[in-house]
Design a protein around this motif. Sequence first.
Motif, PDB file in Angstrom:
ATOM      1  N   ALA A 170     -75.796  -2.478  -1.172  1.00 45.05           N
ATOM      2  CA  ALA A 170     -74.698  -1.923  -1.196  1.00 45.05           C
ATOM      3  C   ALA A 170     -73.513  -2.930  -1.065  1.00 45.05           C
ATOM      4  O   ALA A 170     -73.476  -3.566   0.292  1.00 45.05           O
ATOM      5  N   TYR A 182     -68.790   5.136  -3.487  1.00 52.00           N
ATOM      6  CA  TYR A 182     -69.429   5.643  -2.385  1.00 52.00           C
ATOM      7  C   TYR A 182     -68.508   5.437  -1.154  1.00 52.00           C
ATOM      8  O   TYR A 182     -68.341   4.256  -0.892  1.00 52.00           O
ATOM      9  N   ALA A 184     -67.870   5.410   2.573  1.00 55.09           N
ATOM     10  CA  ALA A 184     -68.636   5.412   3.757  1.00 55.09           C
ATOM     11  C   ALA A 184     -67.954   5.765   5.225  1.00 55.09           C
ATOM     12  O   ALA A 184     -66.677   5.751   5.001  1.00 55.09           O
ATOM     13  N   SER A 189     -64.986   1.524   0.614  1.00 55.99           N
ATOM     14  CA  SER A 189     -66.003   2.035  -0.589  1.00 55.99           C
ATOM     15  C   SER A 189     -66.905   1.230  -0.915  1.00 55.99           C
ATOM     16  O   SER A 189     -66.762  -0.108  -0.912  1.00 55.99           O
ATOM     17  N   TYR A 190     -68.044   1.617  -1.622  1.00 67.35           N
ATOM     18  CA  TYR A 190     -69.306   0.547  -1.713  1.00 67.35           C
ATOM     19  C   TYR A 190     -70.013   1.009  -3.203  1.00 67.35           C
ATOM     20  O   TYR A 190     -69.425   2.108  -3.854  1.00 67.35           O
ATOM     21  N   PHE A 262     -77.734   7.083   1.160  1.00 67.51           N
ATOM     22  CA  PHE A 262     -77.247   6.117  -0.190  1.00 67.51           C
ATOM     23  C   PHE A 262     -78.511   5.403  -0.841  1.00 67.51           C
ATOM     24  O   PHE A 262     -78.660   5.823  -2.079  1.00 67.51           O
ATOM     25  N   SER A 265     -80.635   8.268  -2.556  1.00 70.23           N
ATOM     26  CA  SER A 265     -80.110   9.108  -3.795  1.00 70.23           C
ATOM     27  C   SER A 265     -80.233   8.319  -5.071  1.00 70.23           C
ATOM     28  O   SER A 265     -79.957   8.795  -5.986  1.00 70.23           O
TER      29      SER A 265
END
Length: 266
Positions: A170, A182, A184, A189-190, A262, A265
């Motif tokens: 990540a 993504y 967090a 953001s990742y 994360f 998914s």
Amino acid sequence: MATTKNKVIDLNAAASTEAALVRNETEVVHEDGSLVPYQGSKSPALLEGGVGEIEGEDDFSDIKLPRLQIVQGVGPLSQNPKFRNRGGAIVFAGEEIISDGANPIRLTVVKALKDYEEKLPDGEFGTRSPLRANTQAEVFAQGGTLLKVPDGKGGFNMPSWRPALTCLVAVEGDPKSPFFPYLAPNGKSYGVAIWKISGWSYSTAAKTILTAAKFAYRESLLSGEFALTTKYDTYGKNSAYVCQLVYGDRHSADMKDFLKTFAASI
């Protein structure tokens, strides 16, 4: 064997256009002379699926995960005009430079797999994929070596195989970039990427991760992050940009829960 014929309908004489269209169908004539209306095909599945969704069978072979890569003096990345003269830069998904190599990239190792890969001779590099093995025993069974051995002439034969660590990571990045969608709990953001570590970088980066898994992050690699930079180094007659990895901040409980979700998914 069945044959087909079409009715000819005078639309002007029909009671209504809708009625005529319903009657304007192809009839299938069977060998016994019976007529069976041809119903036509159903609506395409594409028109029946949910908007914004993908219908149909798929599997992981359909997915192309982004990769975390380092620009070297040679190789595919160096041939891309946008990366020319950018040696040491860290590239995400083969598209975006996320660091010049001097500014640290923050990442968390979500999963990792250690195995072994064949070192291809120069003449075969790029012509085929290297052989792989899960254990040292499998390496030896394929006639490979992992240590340099005397050649009987005062020198050494270099190993024909080497260890490799492939990580799912990540990576913290720019929230405005489509590669880092993504958000967090820490407000950052990742994006997700595959990072393969081998060669010289195995000692300077992969061993840091493997050591962390035994000590500092022994509870889980999700316990904390790493900071990645690159450094130009020379070994014998060869030179390359090598990954440098050090420990970063430890994650909060909320962040660890986010990273678990994360990872699940993907």
